[in-house]
Design a protein around this motif. Structure first.
Motif, PDB file in Angstrom:
ATOM      1  N   GLY A   1       0.809  -1.202   0.000  1.00  0.00           N
ATOM      2  CA  GLY A   1       0.000   0.000   0.000  1.00  0.00           C
ATOM      3  C   GLY A   1       0.847   1.259   0.000  1.00  0.00           C
ATOM      4  N   THR A   2       0.222   2.371   0.364  1.00  0.00           N
ATOM      5  CA  THR A   2       0.967   3.620   0.431  1.00  0.00           C
ATOM      6  C   THR A   2       2.005   3.591   1.544  1.00  0.00           C
ATOM      7  N   ALA A   3       1.780   2.760   2.572  1.00  0.00           N
ATOM      8  CA  ALA A   3       2.806   2.598   3.602  1.00  0.00           C
ATOM      9  C   ALA A   3       4.071   1.994   2.997  1.00  0.00           C
ATOM     10  N   GLY A   4       3.891   1.020   2.097  1.00  0.00           N
ATOM     11  CA  GLY A   4       5.038   0.431   1.416  1.00  0.00           C
ATOM     12  C   GLY A   4       5.754   1.445   0.541  1.00  0.00           C
ATOM     13  N   ILE A   5       4.993   2.265  -0.168  1.00  0.00           N
ATOM     14  CA  ILE A   5       5.598   3.319  -0.985  1.00  0.00           C
ATOM     15  C   ILE A   5       6.358   4.295  -0.095  1.00  0.00           C
TER      16      ILE A   5
ATOM     17  N   LEU B   1       9.623   2.849   0.864  1.00  0.00           N
ATOM     18  CA  LEU B   1      10.594   2.957  -0.223  1.00  0.00           C
ATOM     19  C   LEU B   1      11.196   4.354  -0.285  1.00  0.00           C
ATOM     20  N   VAL B   2      10.342   5.364  -0.104  1.00  0.00           N
ATOM     21  CA  VAL B   2      10.838   6.749  -0.081  1.00  0.00           C
ATOM     22  C   VAL B   2      11.773   6.942   1.105  1.00  0.00           C
ATOM     23  N   HIS B   3      11.382   6.402   2.250  1.00  0.00           N
ATOM     24  CA  HIS B   3      12.191   6.531   3.469  1.00  0.00           C
ATOM     25  C   HIS B   3      13.557   5.877   3.287  1.00  0.00           C
ATOM     26  N   TYR B   4      13.580   4.624   2.811  1.00  0.00           N
ATOM     27  CA  TYR B   4      14.843   3.919   2.648  1.00  0.00           C
ATOM     28  C   TYR B   4      15.700   4.534   1.542  1.00  0.00           C
ATOM     29  N   GLY B   5      15.043   5.060   0.502  1.00  0.00           N
ATOM     30  CA  GLY B   5      15.785   5.592  -0.636  1.00  0.00           C
ATOM     31  C   GLY B   5      16.299   7.002  -0.459  1.00  0.00           C
ATOM     32  N   THR B   6      15.605   7.821   0.351  1.00  0.00           N
ATOM     33  CA  THR B   6      15.970   9.239   0.475  1.00  0.00           C
ATOM     34  C   THR B   6      16.349   9.658   1.889  1.00  0.00           C
ATOM     35  N   GLY B   7      15.964   8.869   2.881  1.00  0.00           N
ATOM     36  CA  GLY B   7      16.228   9.259   4.262  1.00  0.00           C
ATOM     37  C   GLY B   7      15.119  10.106   4.859  1.00  0.00           C
ATOM     38  N   LEU B   8      14.113  10.472   4.062  1.00  0.00           N
ATOM     39  CA  LEU B   8      12.962  11.212   4.582  1.00  0.00           C
ATOM     40  C   LEU B   8      12.232  10.349   5.601  1.00  0.00           C
ATOM     41  N   SER B   9      11.753  10.942   6.681  1.00  0.00           N
ATOM     42  CA  SER B   9      11.081  10.154   7.713  1.00  0.00           C
ATOM     43  C   SER B   9       9.853   9.453   7.140  1.00  0.00           C
ATOM     44  N   PHE B  10       9.588   8.257   7.667  1.00  0.00           N
ATOM     45  CA  PHE B  10       8.416   7.516   7.197  1.00  0.00           C
ATOM     46  C   PHE B  10       7.141   8.320   7.427  1.00  0.00           C
ATOM     47  N   SER B  11       7.038   8.955   8.579  1.00  0.00           N
ATOM     48  CA  SER B  11       5.816   9.690   8.925  1.00  0.00           C
ATOM     49  C   SER B  11       5.499  10.753   7.885  1.00  0.00           C
ATOM     50  N   LEU B  12       6.497  11.558   7.519  1.00  0.00           N
ATOM     51  CA  LEU B  12       6.275  12.614   6.538  1.00  0.00           C
ATOM     52  C   LEU B  12       6.027  12.034   5.159  1.00  0.00           C
ATOM     53  N   ALA B  13       6.796  11.000   4.791  1.00  0.00           N
ATOM     54  CA  ALA B  13       6.611  10.379   3.478  1.00  0.00           C
ATOM     55  C   ALA B  13       5.211   9.798   3.342  1.00  0.00           C
ATOM     56  N   PHE B  14       4.735   9.139   4.391  1.00  0.00           N
ATOM     57  CA  PHE B  14       3.402   8.542   4.342  1.00  0.00           C
ATOM     58  C   PHE B  14       2.328   9.600   4.170  1.00  0.00           C
ATOM     59  N   PHE B  15       2.456  10.696   4.906  1.00  0.00           N
ATOM     60  CA  PHE B  15       1.464  11.772   4.802  1.00  0.00           C
ATOM     61  C   PHE B  15       1.458  12.376   3.396  1.00  0.00           C
TER      62      PHE B  15
ATOM     63  N   GLN C   1      -5.863  -6.211  -2.351  1.00  0.00           N
ATOM     64  CA  GLN C   1      -4.758  -5.569  -1.646  1.00  0.00           C
ATOM     65  C   GLN C   1      -3.511  -6.436  -1.692  1.00  0.00           C
ATOM     66  N   MET C   2      -3.680  -7.754  -1.604  1.00  0.00           N
ATOM     67  CA  MET C   2      -2.538  -8.657  -1.605  1.00  0.00           C
ATOM     68  C   MET C   2      -1.765  -8.555  -2.915  1.00  0.00           C
ATOM     69  N   VAL C   3      -2.478  -8.500  -4.029  1.00  0.00           N
ATOM     70  CA  VAL C   3      -1.816  -8.388  -5.328  1.00  0.00           C
ATOM     71  C   VAL C   3      -1.030  -7.078  -5.418  1.00  0.00           C
ATOM     72  N   MET C   4      -1.678  -5.972  -5.041  1.00  0.00           N
ATOM     73  CA  MET C   4      -1.012  -4.671  -5.092  1.00  0.00           C
ATOM     74  C   MET C   4       0.192  -4.628  -4.160  1.00  0.00           C
ATOM     75  N   ASP C   5       0.022  -5.168  -2.949  1.00  0.00           N
ATOM     76  CA  ASP C   5       1.106  -5.139  -1.981  1.00  0.00           C
ATOM     77  C   ASP C   5       2.297  -5.965  -2.447  1.00  0.00           C
ATOM     78  N   GLY C   6       2.005  -7.121  -3.033  1.00  0.00           N
ATOM     79  CA  GLY C   6       3.090  -7.962  -3.534  1.00  0.00           C
ATOM     80  C   GLY C   6       3.929  -7.255  -4.580  1.00  0.00           C
ATOM     81  N   LEU C   7       3.270  -6.528  -5.464  1.00  0.00           N
ATOM     82  CA  LEU C   7       3.992  -5.793  -6.505  1.00  0.00           C
ATOM     83  C   LEU C   7       4.864  -4.693  -5.906  1.00  0.00           C
ATOM     84  N   ILE C   8       4.321  -3.999  -4.890  1.00  0.00           N
ATOM     85  CA  ILE C   8       5.092  -2.928  -4.252  1.00  0.00           C
ATOM     86  C   ILE C   8       6.306  -3.488  -3.523  1.00  0.00           C
ATOM     87  N   VAL C   9       6.113  -4.572  -2.779  1.00  0.00           N
ATOM     88  CA  VAL C   9       7.224  -5.157  -2.028  1.00  0.00           C
ATOM     89  C   VAL C   9       8.296  -5.687  -2.972  1.00  0.00           C
ATOM     90  N   LEU C  10       7.880  -6.326  -4.062  1.00  0.00           N
ATOM     91  CA  LEU C  10       8.857  -6.828  -5.031  1.00  0.00           C
ATOM     92  C   LEU C  10       9.638  -5.696  -5.676  1.00  0.00           C
TER      93      LEU C  10
END
Length: 212
Positions: free
Chosen positions: A51-55, A58-72, A166-175
């Protein structure tokens, strides 16, 4: 849109009663706290979710931006769709839920720590916590934004099971995280997404829930 969705069952239309305001507030606070704890568990083990939490992860791990701000921030474009397709009540509750999850996921690490947490346990525990929290939020006419909005819209309009979509979408995001982390963490993240969405698929079914 009503506070609780109208659900149909074979041969009959079953309208769900409204929740009271204090019930909605309690549910949004409780549900988002559960999900935030699941997010903290995932993050501590270096895992992702869907979901958007997974996205946001990815932003958090890739840029260092906090998860909280990235999620919002990731959720902002989806509110227009929610307002037009799901109604103002759903949109306002979803905005509140997203805000609470962003707040709780920022606050929890300041008062909670782990000496050791295996990836396997993190995947299962994080998935169950997120799934339980999302169920609470869903059942009070809200979502956690982004893809949750699309998934709930498809279930309401087309009868597609929320957990399976949701499972299909989540799997694609995680992969999609394979390019920035090792395959072992991705594999554990897939397990977490499966656990989360099995909880949704089994428990979030049209006609099964009666608001009390």
């Amino acid at each position: 849109m009503s506070a609780a969705p109208v659900t149909t069952v074979p041969g009959a239309a079953l309208a769900m009663p409204h929740h009271r305001l204090h019930e909605d507030l309690q549910a949004l606070a409780t549900g988002t706290l559960f999900v935030a704890l699941g997010v903290v568990v995932f993050g501590h083990a270096g895992l992702l979710t869907g979901g958007t939490a997974g996205i946001a992860f990815l932003v958090h791990y890739g840029t260092g931006l906090s998860f909280s701000l990235a999620f919002f921030l990731v959720n902002l474009p989806f509110y227009v769709f929610a307002w037009r397709r799901m109604g103002p009540a759903f949109t306002v509750k979803t905005f509140a839920a997203v805000g609470l999850l962003s707040l709780f996921s920022w606050l929890l690490p300041q008062g909670l720590g782990f000496d050791y947490l295996s990836p396997a346990l993190a995947a299962i525990l994080g998935g169950l916590l997120c799934g339980a929290g999302m169920l609470i939020v869903f059942r009070h006419g809200a979502s956690l934004g982004g893809l949750n909005i699309v998934v709930l819209y498809l279930q309401e309009r087309l009868g597609w099971r929320a957990g399976k979509v949701q499972m299909v979408m989540d799997g694609l995001i995680v992969l999609g995280a394979l390019w920035m982390t090792d395959w072992q963490r991705v594999a554990w993240s897939v397990l977490g997404a499966v656990v989360l969405n099995l909880a949704l698929a089994i428990n979030h079914r049209p006609g099964r829930y009666m608001a009390m």
